[in-house]
Enzyme design. Structure first.
Site, PDB file in Angstrom:
ATOM      1  N   GLY A  32      10.540  74.246  25.312  1.00  0.00           N
ATOM      2  CA  GLY A  32      11.619  74.050  24.350  1.00  0.00           C
ATOM      3  C   GLY A  32      11.974  75.317  23.594  1.00  0.00           C
ATOM      4  O   GLY A  32      11.949  76.430  24.145  1.00  0.00           O
ATOM      5  N   VAL A  33      12.281  75.141  22.326  1.00  0.00           N
ATOM      6  CA  VAL A  33      12.725  76.282  21.521  1.00  0.00           C
ATOM      7  C   VAL A  33      11.574  77.288  21.352  1.00  0.00           C
ATOM      8  O   VAL A  33      11.801  78.513  21.293  1.00  0.00           O
ATOM      9  CB  VAL A  33      13.310  75.792  20.177  1.00  0.00           C
ATOM     10  CG1 VAL A  33      12.271  75.311  19.220  1.00  0.00           C
ATOM     11  CG2 VAL A  33      14.188  76.857  19.547  1.00  0.00           C
ATOM     12  N   ASP A  34      10.356  76.810  21.312  1.00  0.00           N
ATOM     13  CA  ASP A  34       9.173  77.671  21.209  1.00  0.00           C
ATOM     14  C   ASP A  34       9.112  78.640  22.406  1.00  0.00           C
ATOM     15  O   ASP A  34       8.961  79.864  22.244  1.00  0.00           O
ATOM     16  CB  ASP A  34       7.932  76.763  21.164  1.00  0.00           C
ATOM     17  CG  ASP A  34       6.673  77.463  20.708  1.00  0.00           C
ATOM     18  OD1 ASP A  34       6.737  78.658  20.359  1.00  0.00           O
ATOM     19  OD2 ASP A  34       5.615  76.799  20.696  1.00  0.00           O
ATOM     20  N   SER A 117      11.081  68.861  15.874  1.00  0.00           N
ATOM     21  CA  SER A 117      10.447  67.614  16.368  1.00  0.00           C
ATOM     22  C   SER A 117      11.337  66.731  17.239  1.00  0.00           C
ATOM     23  O   SER A 117      10.869  65.698  17.727  1.00  0.00           O
ATOM     24  CB  SER A 117       9.876  66.753  15.231  1.00  0.00           C
ATOM     25  OG  SER A 117       8.669  67.299  14.746  1.00  0.00           O
ATOM     26  N   THR A 118      12.616  67.089  17.431  1.00  0.00           N
ATOM     27  CA  THR A 118      13.518  66.166  18.138  1.00  0.00           C
ATOM     28  C   THR A 118      13.599  66.403  19.650  1.00  0.00           C
ATOM     29  O   THR A 118      14.426  65.797  20.326  1.00  0.00           O
ATOM     30  CB  THR A 118      14.946  66.220  17.553  1.00  0.00           C
ATOM     31  OG1 THR A 118      15.439  67.568  17.660  1.00  0.00           O
ATOM     32  CG2 THR A 118      14.959  65.785  16.107  1.00  0.00           C
ATOM     33  N   VAL A 120      10.480  67.687  22.580  1.00  0.00           N
ATOM     34  CA  VAL A 120       9.204  67.237  23.151  1.00  0.00           C
ATOM     35  C   VAL A 120       8.499  66.237  22.229  1.00  0.00           C
ATOM     36  O   VAL A 120       7.883  65.271  22.706  1.00  0.00           O
ATOM     37  CB  VAL A 120       8.282  68.462  23.390  1.00  0.00           C
ATOM     38  CG1 VAL A 120       6.896  68.027  23.828  1.00  0.00           C
ATOM     39  CG2 VAL A 120       8.903  69.399  24.423  1.00  0.00           C
ATOM     40  N   TYR A 121       8.613  66.413  20.923  1.00  0.00           N
ATOM     41  CA  TYR A 121       7.877  65.567  19.976  1.00  0.00           C
ATOM     42  C   TYR A 121       8.548  64.223  19.676  1.00  0.00           C
ATOM     43  O   TYR A 121       7.982  63.398  18.954  1.00  0.00           O
ATOM     44  CB  TYR A 121       7.577  66.329  18.677  1.00  0.00           C
ATOM     45  CG  TYR A 121       6.417  67.295  18.791  1.00  0.00           C
ATOM     46  CD1 TYR A 121       5.673  67.408  19.968  1.00  0.00           C
ATOM     47  CD2 TYR A 121       6.033  68.103  17.715  1.00  0.00           C
ATOM     48  CE1 TYR A 121       4.609  68.296  20.079  1.00  0.00           C
ATOM     49  CE2 TYR A 121       4.959  68.984  17.820  1.00  0.00           C
ATOM     50  CZ  TYR A 121       4.258  69.077  19.001  1.00  0.00           C
ATOM     51  OH  TYR A 121       3.197  69.947  19.095  1.00  0.00           O
TER      52      TYR A 121
END
Ligand code: AR6
Length: 178
Positions: A32-34, A117-118, A120-121
């Site tokens: 993701g963004v990470d 959080s929206t 993978v989480y």
């Protein structure tokens, strides 16, 4: 100048002084963004993250931005969605506050957030938007720094959810509709 805005874009290209990373508690990267932030910043970012000893959910840690346009990255692990009654909203609000408090402490003037959080989480977007906007708007009303904050949504659909939520709670004409 508007102190808060919602835009569509790729946060790795942001011209803000600091961008926020929706990290995990190891701070050692992910998808993701990470993953996008680490890929754009280069290996020096991971090297600095290794020195930090992780980060608790709802807290935040600061690194340099390395090859990113942003000077700093504020890393915050969001809550994993488990149905909404396991403290998710409080933890998510804490992420936004922790990042803004850290930014203020470093004299950072502009901060861009992804929708923490929206992905993978699994946090539902509309509920996350309510929590995120309230945390940001409350902080801005009580603090002069950061001077400007933006939500950088990855898709037009996500931005629409944030805009509708903002209109419901914060638009000047909101009371006319009641
Ligand atoms: N710019 C802006 N927003 C983005 C970008 C981008 N380049 N890429 C994705 N998003 P996620 P989380 C949006 O999954 O849910 C990682 O593996 C995306 O559409 O990145 O907090 C970490 O290491 C979504 O709306 O983060 C953790 O293990 C939002 O960013 C875990 O995922 C967040 O999605 C964290 O999960």
């Amino acid at each position: 100048m508007r102190r808060f805005d919602i835009i569509v874009g790729d946060i790795t290209r942001s011209d803000a002084e600091a961008i926020v990373n929706a990290a995990n508690t190891t701070l050692l990267g992910g998808s993701g963004v990470d993953g996008a932030i680490h890929a754009a910043a280069g290996p020096e970012l991971l090297a600095e993250c290794r020195t930090l000893g992780g980060c608790e959910t709802g807290q935040a840690k600061l690194t340099k931005g390395y090859r990113l346009p942003a000077k700093y990255v504020l890393h915050t692990p969001g809550p994993i969605w488990r149905g909404g009654e396991r403290g998710e909203a409080a933890a998510l609000a804490s992420c936004y506050r922790a990042c803004l408090t850290l930014a203020r402490g470093h004299g950072i003037e502009t901060v861009d957030f992804p929708s923490i959080s929206t992905g993978v989480y699994g946090y539902p977007m509309a509920q996350a938007a309510t929590v995120a906007l309230r945390a940001i708007m409350d902080f801005l009303s009580e603090n002069d720094l950061p001077r400007q904050v933006r939500m950088v949504c990855h898709t037009p659909q996500a931005a629409e959810v944030y805009r509708q939520t903002w209109n419901l709670w914060y638009a000047e004409e909101k009371d006319d509709r009641l």
